[in-house]
Motif scaffolding. Structure first.
Motif, short mmCIF file in Angstrom:
data_model
loop_
_atom_site.label_atom_id
_atom_site.label_comp_id
_atom_site.label_asym_id
_atom_site.label_seq_id
_atom_site.Cartn_x
_atom_site.Cartn_y
_atom_site.Cartn_z
N VAL A 1 0.83 -1.20 0.00
CA VAL A 1 0.00 0.00 0.00
C VAL A 1 0.87 1.26 0.00
O VAL A 1 0.61 2.22 -0.73
CB VAL A 1 -0.93 0.00 1.24
CG1 VAL A 1 -1.79 1.25 1.24
CG2 VAL A 1 -1.80 -1.24 1.24
N ILE A 2 1.90 1.26 0.86
CA ILE A 2 2.67 2.49 1.07
C ILE A 2 3.73 2.72 -0.02
O ILE A 2 4.02 3.84 -0.38
CB ILE A 2 3.36 2.42 2.46
CG1 ILE A 2 2.28 2.28 3.53
CG2 ILE A 2 4.29 3.60 2.68
CD1 ILE A 2 2.12 3.40 4.48
N PHE A 3 4.29 1.61 -0.53
CA PHE A 3 5.40 1.75 -1.46
C PHE A 3 5.06 2.62 -2.69
O PHE A 3 5.83 3.52 -3.03
CB PHE A 3 5.91 0.37 -1.88
CG PHE A 3 7.16 0.41 -2.70
CD1 PHE A 3 8.38 0.75 -2.13
CD2 PHE A 3 7.13 0.12 -4.05
CE1 PHE A 3 9.53 0.81 -2.88
CE2 PHE A 3 8.27 0.18 -4.82
CZ PHE A 3 9.47 0.52 -4.23
N PRO A 4 3.90 2.38 -3.35
CA PRO A 4 3.58 3.23 -4.51
C PRO A 4 3.50 4.70 -4.12
O PRO A 4 3.91 5.57 -4.91
CB PRO A 4 2.20 2.73 -4.96
CG PRO A 4 2.04 1.39 -4.35
CD PRO A 4 2.86 1.36 -3.11
N THR A 5 3.00 4.97 -2.92
CA THR A 5 2.91 6.36 -2.47
C THR A 5 4.30 6.98 -2.35
O THR A 5 4.55 8.09 -2.83
CB THR A 5 2.20 6.41 -1.09
OG1 THR A 5 0.93 5.80 -1.22
CG2 THR A 5 2.04 7.84 -0.63
N VAL A 6 5.20 6.22 -1.71
CA VAL A 6 6.55 6.75 -1.52
C VAL A 6 7.23 6.99 -2.87
O VAL A 6 7.90 8.00 -3.07
CB VAL A 6 7.39 5.78 -0.66
CG1 VAL A 6 8.84 6.21 -0.61
CG2 VAL A 6 6.82 5.70 0.74
N MET A 7 7.01 6.03 -3.78
CA MET A 7 7.67 6.18 -5.07
C MET A 7 7.14 7.39 -5.83
O MET A 7 7.82 7.92 -6.71
CB MET A 7 7.48 4.91 -5.92
CG MET A 7 8.21 3.70 -5.36
SD MET A 7 9.94 4.02 -4.97
CE MET A 7 10.67 3.90 -6.58
N GLY A 8 5.93 7.83 -5.49
CA GLY A 8 5.37 9.00 -6.16
C GLY A 8 5.88 10.32 -5.60
O GLY A 8 5.60 11.37 -6.15
N LEU A 9 6.64 10.25 -4.51
CA LEU A 9 7.13 11.48 -3.89
C LEU A 9 8.47 11.87 -4.49
O LEU A 9 9.26 11.02 -4.88
CB LEU A 9 7.30 11.29 -2.38
CG LEU A 9 6.05 10.95 -1.57
CD1 LEU A 9 6.43 10.62 -0.14
CD2 LEU A 9 5.08 12.12 -1.61
N GLU A 10 8.71 13.17 -4.52
CA GLU A 10 9.99 13.67 -5.00
C GLU A 10 10.90 13.87 -3.79
O GLU A 10 10.68 14.75 -2.99
CB GLU A 10 9.73 15.00 -5.73
CG GLU A 10 10.96 15.79 -6.09
CD GLU A 10 11.81 15.09 -7.13
OE1 GLU A 10 11.23 14.43 -8.00
OE2 GLU A 10 13.04 15.19 -7.03
N LEU A 11 11.90 12.98 -3.62
CA LEU A 11 12.71 13.02 -2.40
C LEU A 11 14.17 13.27 -2.72
O LEU A 11 14.83 12.42 -3.33
CB LEU A 11 12.56 11.70 -1.64
CG LEU A 11 11.13 11.34 -1.21
CD1 LEU A 11 11.04 9.89 -0.82
CD2 LEU A 11 10.69 12.22 -0.06
N TRP A 12 14.68 14.38 -2.32
CA TRP A 12 16.10 14.73 -2.50
C TRP A 12 16.54 14.55 -3.95
O TRP A 12 17.72 14.33 -4.20
CB TRP A 12 17.02 13.87 -1.64
CG TRP A 12 16.83 13.89 -0.16
CD1 TRP A 12 16.57 12.79 0.63
CD2 TRP A 12 16.90 14.99 0.75
NE1 TRP A 12 16.47 13.16 1.94
CE2 TRP A 12 16.68 14.49 2.06
CE3 TRP A 12 17.14 16.37 0.59
CZ2 TRP A 12 16.67 15.32 3.18
CZ3 TRP A 12 17.14 17.18 1.70
CH2 TRP A 12 16.91 16.65 2.98
N GLY A 13 15.61 14.55 -4.88
CA GLY A 13 15.99 14.35 -6.29
C GLY A 13 16.56 12.98 -6.60
O GLY A 13 17.30 12.80 -7.56
#
Lengths: 440, 173
Positions: free
Chosen positions: A349-361
């Motif tokens: 559930v959470i992984f797709p959400t995290v992958m959609g975030l822009e984190l430190w480029g």
């Protein structure tokens, strides 16, 4: 009902069952099966279940899990833990708080042949605790150190939770193992520093003692060469791409078996116990898989994970703040659930959400690795913090005369050290990614 | 979270318990032997490859099938010895009577789940047999893998049912 509402009601049903002492696997399976039935109908559910168990259990990469568990069992039953503690103690035991540092170091080394936190805590406690108490270490520092040291079992590769994460998130196990190495060493160093500061503030809790003669110290250190060799062969082979992780685990299991036999401490009953222990721990993990897969299939049908990722993506919050919230969620859930159930249940559930975030480029592959390490670091907080803290229970139950509150007090310096480490890993992704970028 | 529990005291361990325990242990040891076979075969395959001989053909597929069989055989022992994790934080303060009742209910649900999974896996074996599915390289019949898993899964359902009965008995004491 919207997808998110369906998903949330399935989660609510799961939590309700868990509170009622229903095993976690069924608490996930039952709402999953009912949800699947309501969304897709009876025929679809029955035909889905036909391949359910086989599809999950016949995954090549998953064979790493029972193999690494068996390897840890052989190491435990074969008395390798005692040799490790003796060696570490010979190196640093004479310092103030030195035996506690030796326990941390021995836990870290044991973590290199064992992928489980509780097993590391329990095994090292049996070896180190009597010695520490004999030399006048207080119950607080003894049990606190060993409970915290146990978490090094899953941080230092091989790590069962990391394998599970890799499979669910479809990431490379070898890369994740490599990424965990520096954070694992930081953890061990941080714990040693925590011990040193604590022992300076409370000298009566961790007295130093006379340095043994150099010859004796050298002999104790020399005795652990098989473990060092196994670590180098297994992980070196996996990193260098000579082995698949499964092959590395098979070689490691065989080598640990031989090393344990050579120490003449692994008899027939030890082998039985190893196999039965492997059955319990492996069964535990695969029960959770069976339940979580059902729930996740239902969630996927409801399209909740995708919806959630989309809604979170539309939030006007900074991505790093969202990641903080996710990590906080893991810490809180970790108070009540064990780390494996938590990972198996939430990653889809959470992984797709995290992958959609822009984190430190970071690019997606690096982001997945970095998040895996961060998540592993935060879920192990739950293992050593109130109210449940499985490691705390395990070590405390092995020290009859120490009240549980004392162990929780003993944990505090280590929790502070964990907080610093999480901040470091969060702010400096290169700590996790540097080795990966060099080797691969 | 807990592995041990208040119920299942030695007093409750009659002849039936010992029979169930022995069967579950034999199943677990069988699973262990399969796991050792997986490890040995993999080591052999690596050694042949390293020495320049042909590695075992399709060792990959044997690992997959072996793992499924091994894990299914582990489950009864795990269930009997309470490896099926529960969260006991919320009910830790409840009376022994209530905890035993809840455990009985939980075990009954496990029995239902495993019976369902065992039944469907057996059905999966039948349909794979009819279609004659085989693995890609070795041509290992898929139905056989399903069929080898079924006894472990079914035994887990029975063990859970037995556990539910034990906890129910304990709740009345």
């Amino acid at each position: 009902m919207s997808s998110i509402q369906i998903g949330l009601s399935l989660f609510a049903a799961m939590l309700a069952l868990m509170v009622l002492r229903v095993p976690i696997s069924v608490a996930m399976f039952a709402p999953g099966a009912v949800g699947f039935w309501l969304l897709a109908g009876e025929d679809a559910l029955l035909s889905h279940l036909k391949g359910h168990a086989f599809a999950r259990y016949s995954v090549y990469d998953l064979s790493v899990i029972p193999l690494f568990i068996l390897m840890g069992q052989f190491a435990t039953q074969g008395g390798l833990s005692r040799a490790l503690f003796r060696a570490a103690n010979a190196l640093v035991g004479h310092l103030r708080g030195g035996m506690a540092m030796a326990s941390v170091i021995a836990c870290a080394m044991f973590g290199s042949v064992c992928g489980s936190s509780i097993a590391t805590a329990a095994t090292m406690s049996q070896v180190a605790m009597p010695e520490m108490r004999r030399f006048g270490y207080s119950g607080r520092i003894t049990t606190g150190t060993l409970a915290a040291g146990g978490t090094l079992g899953i941080l230092i590769p091989p790590s069962v939770p990391l394998v599970v994460y890799a499979i669910l998130a479809e990431q490379n196990i070898a890369k994740l193992f490599l990424a965990a190495l520096i954070p694992g060493l930081i953890a061990a160093t941080g714990y040693c520093i925590a011990v040193a500061i604590y022992a300076r503030l409370h000298p009566q809790d961790g007295p130093g003692h006379a340095k043994p003669p150099a010859r004796e110290r050298l002999r104790a250190v020399a005795e652990i060469w098989p473990i060092v060799a196994i670590f180098v062969i297994v992980l070196g082979g996996i990193y260098a791409g000579i082995f698949t992780p499964t092959e590395g685990a098979a070689v490691g299991t065989a080598a640990t078996f031989v090393a344990a036999l050579a120490r003449r401490e692994l008899g027939r009953s030890g082998i039985y116990q190893s196999l039965l222990g492997t059955a319990t721990t492996t069964g535990m993990i695969f029960f959770i898989f069976l339940g979580a897969d059902m729930l996740n299939s239902a969630l996927a049908l409801s399209q909740m994970p995708a919806q959630l990722a989309e809604s979170v993506g539309q939030l006007a919050w900074s991505p790093l703040l969202i990641l903080c919230c996710i990590l906080l969620f893991y810490i809180v859930m970790g108070f009540f659930m064990d780390e494996l159930s938590l990972i198996i249940l939430t990653i889809p559930v959470i992984f797709p959400t995290v992958m959609g975030l822009e984190l430190w480029g970071l690019d997606p592959a690096d982001k997945a690795i970095w998040f895996g390490i961060l998540m592993l670091t935060v879920v192990e907080i739950g293992l050593i913090s109130p109210p449940v803290g499985l490691n705390v229970y395990v070590t405390n139950s092995l020290a009859r005369d120490v009240p549980l509150m004392e162990t929780y007090r003993g944990i505090v310096p280590f929790l502070l050290s964990d907080a610093v480490r999480i901040a470091l890993l969060f702010l400096l992704p290169s700590l996790s990614l540097y080795l990966v970028s060099v080797v691969f | 979270m807990n592995h041990a529990s208040a119920t299942g005291s030695p007093a409750a361990r009659g002849l039936i318990y010992r029979i169930v325990d022995t069967l579950a242990m034999l199943s677990a040891l069988f699973g262990g032997v399969v796991l050792i076979a997986i490890a040995s075969m993999t080591c052999y395959s690596i050694a042949s490859r390293a020495l320049g001989y042909e590695p075992i053909l399709g060792d990959f597929e044997l690992v997959q099938v072996g793992l499924a069989v091994c894990v299914a055989a582990f489950l009864p022992w795990c269930q009997l010895h309470r490896g099926n994790i529960t969260v006991d934080f919320f009910t830790a303060r409840a009376s022994r009577h209530i905890r035993a009742r809840l455990e009985s209910f939980g075990a009954l649900l496990v029995a239902l789940m495993m019976a369902l999974v065992a039944w469907r896996t057996a059905a999966g074996a039948l349909s794979a047999f009819e279609t004659g599915e085989e693995t890609m390289i070795l041509g290992f019949p898929i139905w056989l893998s399903y069929a080898l898993m079924t006894p472990g899964l079914a035994m887990t359902a029975l063990v859970a049912l037995f556990g539910a009965w034990l906890s129910w008995q304990a709740s009345r004491r």
